[in-house]
Design a protein around this motif. Structure first.
Motif, PDB file in Angstrom:
ATOM      1  N   ASN A 170      46.122  39.200  67.536  1.00  0.00           N
ATOM      2  CA  ASN A 170      45.670  38.735  66.225  1.00  0.00           C
ATOM      3  C   ASN A 170      46.567  37.643  65.641  1.00  0.00           C
ATOM      4  OD1 ASN A 170      43.362  40.333  66.053  1.00  0.00           O
ATOM      5  ND2 ASN A 170      44.490  42.078  65.221  1.00  0.00           N
ATOM      6  N   GLY A 171      47.651  37.309  66.362  1.00  0.00           N
ATOM      7  CA  GLY A 171      48.481  36.192  65.938  1.00  0.00           C
ATOM      8  C   GLY A 171      49.867  36.536  65.443  1.00  0.00           C
ATOM      9  N   SER A 172      50.266  37.795  65.563  1.00  0.00           N
ATOM     10  CA  SER A 172      51.602  38.181  65.098  1.00  0.00           C
ATOM     11  C   SER A 172      52.664  37.501  65.948  1.00  0.00           C
ATOM     12  CB  SER A 172      51.764  39.700  65.172  1.00  0.00           C
ATOM     13  OG  SER A 172      53.022  40.084  64.677  1.00  0.00           O
ATOM     14  N   GLY A 173      53.646  36.883  65.278  1.00  0.00           N
ATOM     15  CA  GLY A 173      54.712  36.173  65.981  1.00  0.00           C
ATOM     16  C   GLY A 173      55.972  36.982  66.160  1.00  0.00           C
ATOM     17  N   VAL A 180      59.318  45.908  74.296  1.00  0.00           N
ATOM     18  CA  VAL A 180      60.061  44.650  74.402  1.00  0.00           C
ATOM     19  C   VAL A 180      59.488  43.797  75.531  1.00  0.00           C
ATOM     20  CG1 VAL A 180      62.322  43.650  74.966  1.00  0.00           C
ATOM     21  CG2 VAL A 180      62.166  45.562  73.359  1.00  0.00           C
ATOM     22  N   GLY A 181      59.062  44.451  76.618  1.00  0.00           N
ATOM     23  CA  GLY A 181      58.465  43.721  77.734  1.00  0.00           C
ATOM     24  C   GLY A 181      57.192  42.996  77.340  1.00  0.00           C
ATOM     25  N   ILE A 182      56.353  43.641  76.535  1.00  0.00           N
ATOM     26  CA  ILE A 182      55.126  42.998  76.041  1.00  0.00           C
ATOM     27  C   ILE A 182      55.483  41.789  75.188  1.00  0.00           C
ATOM     28  CG2 ILE A 182      53.107  43.298  74.534  1.00  0.00           C
ATOM     29  CD1 ILE A 182      53.181  46.298  75.381  1.00  0.00           C
ATOM     30  N   LYS A 210      56.700  38.923  77.350  1.00  0.00           N
ATOM     31  CA  LYS A 210      55.573  38.336  78.069  1.00  0.00           C
ATOM     32  C   LYS A 210      54.839  37.323  77.203  1.00  0.00           C
ATOM     33  CE  LYS A 210      51.075  39.617  80.022  1.00  0.00           C
ATOM     34  NZ  LYS A 210      50.126  40.745  80.266  1.00  0.00           N
ATOM     35  N   HIS A 211      54.718  37.634  75.920  1.00  0.00           N
ATOM     36  CA  HIS A 211      53.969  36.772  75.000  1.00  0.00           C
ATOM     37  C   HIS A 211      54.888  35.856  74.183  1.00  0.00           C
ATOM     38  CE1 HIS A 211      50.064  38.645  75.751  1.00  0.00           C
ATOM     39  NE2 HIS A 211      50.695  39.810  75.774  1.00  0.00           N
ATOM     40  N   GLN A 212      56.180  35.860  74.500  1.00  0.00           N
ATOM     41  CA  GLN A 212      57.175  35.037  73.796  1.00  0.00           C
ATOM     42  C   GLN A 212      57.164  35.315  72.291  1.00  0.00           C
ATOM     43  OE1 GLN A 212      55.963  31.100  75.413  1.00  0.00           O
ATOM     44  NE2 GLN A 212      57.866  31.136  76.578  1.00  0.00           N
TER      45      GLN A 212
END
Length: 223
Positions: free
Chosen positions: A88-91, A118-120, A123-125
């Protein structure tokens, strides 16, 4: 540390986690955060898209609170929450550890949970923050969490949710920093309502402040 209003604002996660907040409240939160240049708005996952709409055109991030505020969800549930928030766009992601499993000395579970979330994020920076909720923990438990974090390497470890029986303390920050040193950043949250306390925490090594009083804190800084 010589702070300017701008540099201080970039250390602040402006928080609105009340369950009864309206869309107008979130609009105000985001407009204020854009005006002051805060790093992030700290919100519950359900309003990530709403806040991103109001944050458009700024570099202020929407950060989702996961397993909040008790941490008593399964790893699978926290994984879904994390992935959904990022989709949904969470940074940034702030998740609460399973405090019960820590009390049970089930350190393998705590490490698995931390590695998974933390791995997820990696992965998505997306920035990861692990919430300890120190008011319920012994110093021994805090140290153990820091040691696990040193193995997993989240971006931040964090003192509190702000919903427990106590918030950030200088003693806790100093303890956490003594273990992780400069290898992991520390975020302080809970009960930070004025510039004096914020500066004390920053001087102790905190690199991010979670507060609903960001405006008051920044406005109190001279210059």
């Amino acid at each position: 540390m010589n702070l300017t209003k701008q540099s201080l604002a970039k250390m602040i996660d402006q928080t609105l986690l009340k369950p009864f907040a309206s869309e107008q409240d979130f609009k105000t939160l985001c407009e204020t955060s854009k005006q002051y240049g805060f790093k992030m708005v700290a919100i519950n996952p359900a309003v990530v898209k709403t806040c991103l709409k109001y944050l458009e055109g700024s570099d202020v991030l929407a950060g989702a609170a996961i397993g909040f505020p008790l941490g008593q969800n399964t790893i699978e549930t926290k994984v879904f929450e994390t992935e959904d928030a990022i989709a949904n766009g969470s940074g940034e992601i702030d998740y609460v550890i399973n405090i019960g499993e820590l009390k049970n000395k089930n350190y393998a579970y705590i490490k698995q949970e931390m590695e998974t979330i933390v791995g997820i994020c990696k992965k998505h920076q997306v920035t990861s923050k692990v919430i300890f909720e120190n008011c319920y923990l012994t110093d021994e438990e805090k140290v153990k969490l820091c040691e696990i974090a040193l193995e997993v390497r989240p971006d931040f470890i964090k003192t509190s949710t702000g919903f427990g029986t106590g918030g950030a303390t200088l003693a806790d920050v100093k303890l956490m920093k003594s273990i992780v040193k400069d290898q992991i950043k520390v975020k302080a949250s809970g009960g930070i309502r004025d510039l004096k306390f914020a500066q004390e925490l920053i001087d102790a090594g905190v690199e991010r402040i979670g507060t609903s009083c960001g405006v008051e804190i920044v406005d109190a800084l001279a210059g």
